[in-house]
Write an enzyme that holds these catalytic residues in place. Sequence first.
Site, PDB file in Angstrom:
ATOM      1  N   GLU A  53       0.805  -1.227   0.000  1.00 27.78           N
ATOM      2  CA  GLU A  53       0.000   0.000   0.000  1.00 27.78           C
ATOM      3  C   GLU A  53       0.834   1.271   0.000  1.00 27.78           C
ATOM      4  OE1 GLU A  53      -0.468  -2.208   2.612  1.00 27.78           O
ATOM      5  OE2 GLU A  53      -0.650  -1.116   4.510  1.00 27.78           O
ATOM      6  N   ASN A  54       2.143   1.144   0.263  1.00 24.53           N
ATOM      7  CA  ASN A  54       2.984   2.339   0.152  1.00 24.53           C
ATOM      8  C   ASN A  54       3.268   2.719  -1.304  1.00 24.53           C
ATOM      9  OD1 ASN A  54       4.435  -0.113   0.334  1.00 24.53           O
ATOM     10  ND2 ASN A  54       6.332   0.970   0.722  1.00 24.53           N
TER      11      ASN A  54
END
Lengths: 222, 218
Positions: free
Chosen positions: B49-50
Amino acid sequence: MSKKLRTPEEALREMQNGATVMIGGFLVVGTPETLIEEILKKGVTDLTVIGNDTGFPERGIGKLIVAKRAKKVLASHVGTNPETGRQMHAGETEVVLIPQGTLAEQVRAGGAGLGGILTPTGVGTIVEEGKQKIEINGKEFLLELALQADYALIKAHKADEKGNLVYRRAARNFNPLMATAAKIVVAEVDEIVPIGKLDPDEIVTPGLFVTYLVKREAPCDE
Amino acid sequence: MSKDIKRERIARRIASELQDGMVVNLGIGLPTQVANFLPRGNDVLFQSENGFVGLGPAPLLGHEDPNVTNAGSQPVTILPGGACFDSAMSFVIIRGGHVDVTVLGALEVDEAGNLANWMVPGKIVPGMGGAMDLTVGARRVIVAMEHTAKGNAKILKKCTLPLTAIQQVDMIVTEMAVIEVTRQGLVLKEIAPDTTVMEVVAQTEATLIINDVKVMEV
């Protein structure tokens, strides 16, 4: 030589106590460390800091927390910096925890001229407290308001002299979003190349968003 | 059973749920281990998700790229065919229903499929990070956790801790059992070969629907 190039001191000269500052990065990947150092040096305080997280005590936004420069923090995660948790529990710093996807969209909305966004995230949890709920086609959404700031301090890999920016790998994260949502946008970059050296197709943040460029003084990421 | 063996058993069982071509997001900690047990040649696209898809294994020592970490700040790699993006796009993928499966840890889960995994008021308040969006947005939510914590049940009639999301959990995998969340309640699907249905029921506060229980492959 870029007309936008400034020293860190020049770029943050107008920053006042109490300013709202967005700072890019995800657990210090893509965080403008040189600009954070400059805030520390300059001595501004009572800041409202908006960022994905509060880094680590010795790195990233964490350094501002440890030095007690923030009166309020908006972030999705503060678990990697125990000092943020300590200040929050002691009532020394106000910490607003926001789901990461909501925070990203609030910043995007702030830059896109929208009043806010509707998200299903947080419905039925404490995140919905005090917020308007709107039902669309039988499904509940929370109204989350747009975020804007006085400053966005972002980190990019490369800029051209116009301020067009490209990022590297996971260091992109919140940076391109924040670049659209603040009055003054300072981009800390590893390298500045002449106009024409970046292909228009590869540019992620158009230079029109960037007020100042600052060369990274901390060790480069490569 | 040691903690490591329990966790490996859970990760191995969940890996068998992941099919070729799926987009999958693994939470920090135990869920991350699921990637170690994928069958060879299983082409799952892992999302981080980064800001990228194509999440690969940790690099060799000395080959770390400071700009390539997972959402827990550990050095990883991006496999050929991977793609990088900003946080808004990352959550377009997550919230928009483009993640087939997310595997998350839990403090508590209940009969309604409610999940609590982000805070213990007054004690640990790390923040929800991407967990609320993942739980709401992923097409299938699998909880990976040890069956109990210090002898206390974690699968409850009703969660007591602040929730991460309501009615989103689809499946719970522990070292003792595989449980499916249905509209009727929690269905005990499998038990580990070294336990009994009685034992699982004793370690679970929630009511379990018990019809056809298989033995979990471990």
